[in-house]
Design an enzyme around this catalytic site. Structure first.
Site, PDB file in Angstrom:
ATOM      1  N   LEU A 169      -4.249  46.242  69.152  1.00  0.00           N
ATOM      2  CA  LEU A 169      -2.683  46.644  69.252  1.00  0.00           C
ATOM      3  C   LEU A 169      -2.876  48.217  69.129  1.00  0.00           C
ATOM      4  O   LEU A 169      -3.016  48.961  68.303  1.00  0.00           O
ATOM      5  CB  LEU A 169      -2.207  46.308  67.944  1.00  0.00           C
ATOM      6  CG  LEU A 169      -1.643  45.114  68.022  1.00  0.00           C
ATOM      7  CD1 LEU A 169      -0.911  44.441  66.745  1.00  0.00           C
ATOM      8  CD2 LEU A 169      -0.794  44.720  69.320  1.00  0.00           C
ATOM      9  N   HIS A 170      -3.208  48.772  70.502  1.00  0.00           N
ATOM     10  CA  HIS A 170      -3.326  50.224  70.626  1.00  0.00           C
ATOM     11  C   HIS A 170      -1.968  50.842  70.592  1.00  0.00           C
ATOM     12  O   HIS A 170      -1.000  50.117  70.319  1.00  0.00           O
ATOM     13  CB  HIS A 170      -4.084  50.447  71.836  1.00  0.00           C
ATOM     14  CG  HIS A 170      -3.544  50.003  73.127  1.00  0.00           C
ATOM     15  ND1 HIS A 170      -2.392  50.628  73.809  1.00  0.00           N
ATOM     16  CD2 HIS A 170      -3.814  48.797  73.523  1.00  0.00           C
ATOM     17  CE1 HIS A 170      -2.205  49.814  74.741  1.00  0.00           C
ATOM     18  NE2 HIS A 170      -2.987  48.752  75.035  1.00  0.00           N
ATOM     19  N   ILE A 171      -1.760  52.141  70.807  1.00  0.00           N
ATOM     20  CA  ILE A 171      -0.514  52.852  70.394  1.00  0.00           C
ATOM     21  C   ILE A 171       0.717  52.173  71.071  1.00  0.00           C
ATOM     22  O   ILE A 171       1.557  52.063  70.699  1.00  0.00           O
ATOM     23  CB  ILE A 171      -0.700  54.344  70.914  1.00  0.00           C
ATOM     24  CG1 ILE A 171       0.567  54.969  70.353  1.00  0.00           C
ATOM     25  CG2 ILE A 171      -0.994  54.663  72.289  1.00  0.00           C
ATOM     26  CD1 ILE A 171       0.295  55.230  68.726  1.00  0.00           C
ATOM     27  N   PRO A 206       1.426  48.954  72.255  1.00  0.00           N
ATOM     28  CA  PRO A 206       1.908  47.711  71.843  1.00  0.00           C
ATOM     29  C   PRO A 206       2.311  48.054  70.411  1.00  0.00           C
ATOM     30  O   PRO A 206       3.259  47.249  69.908  1.00  0.00           O
ATOM     31  CB  PRO A 206       0.698  46.739  72.229  1.00  0.00           C
ATOM     32  CG  PRO A 206      -0.221  47.599  72.345  1.00  0.00           C
ATOM     33  CD  PRO A 206       0.168  49.051  72.914  1.00  0.00           C
ATOM     34  N   ALA A 207       1.756  48.688  69.535  1.00  0.00           N
ATOM     35  CA  ALA A 207       2.089  48.863  68.334  1.00  0.00           C
ATOM     36  C   ALA A 207       3.426  49.584  68.199  1.00  0.00           C
ATOM     37  O   ALA A 207       4.243  49.389  67.245  1.00  0.00           O
ATOM     38  CB  ALA A 207       0.906  49.872  67.480  1.00  0.00           C
TER      39      ALA A 207
END
Length: 85
Positions: free
Chosen positions: A14-16, A18-19
């Site tokens: 969950l990189h930036i 999708p986060a």
């Protein structure tokens, strides 16, 4: 409180991006939402706090919610996480 576990399956975790989507989904609910990974917890409605967690592929997240819409919040967020890439 209601909680469920889910394994991160997205190739890059969950990189930036999708986060940020996750936080947007979480903010729709009244309940307090907490994410726990490897013993560390963060507010699920705070992108800054989420980025302090190890959201790598294959890690297990525990999504917990406390409040009047807790079950709906957790179920919805689990569903959305399964689709985030």
């Amino acid at each position: 409180m209601f909680q469920k576990n889910i394994k991160i399956t997205a190739q890059h975790g969950l990189h930036i991006r999708p986060a940020a989507k996750f936080v947007k989904y979480a903010q729709q609910f009244i309940s307090d939402i907490n994410i726990t990974v490897n013993g560390q917890s963060a507010n699920g409605k705070s992108l800054f706090q989420l980025q302090t967690l190890d959201l790598s592929k294959n890690n297990i997240l525990t999504i917990s919610a406390t409040g009047e819409d807790e079950k709906q919040a957790v179920e919805y967020l689990i569903q959305k996480l399964e689709k985030l890439k």
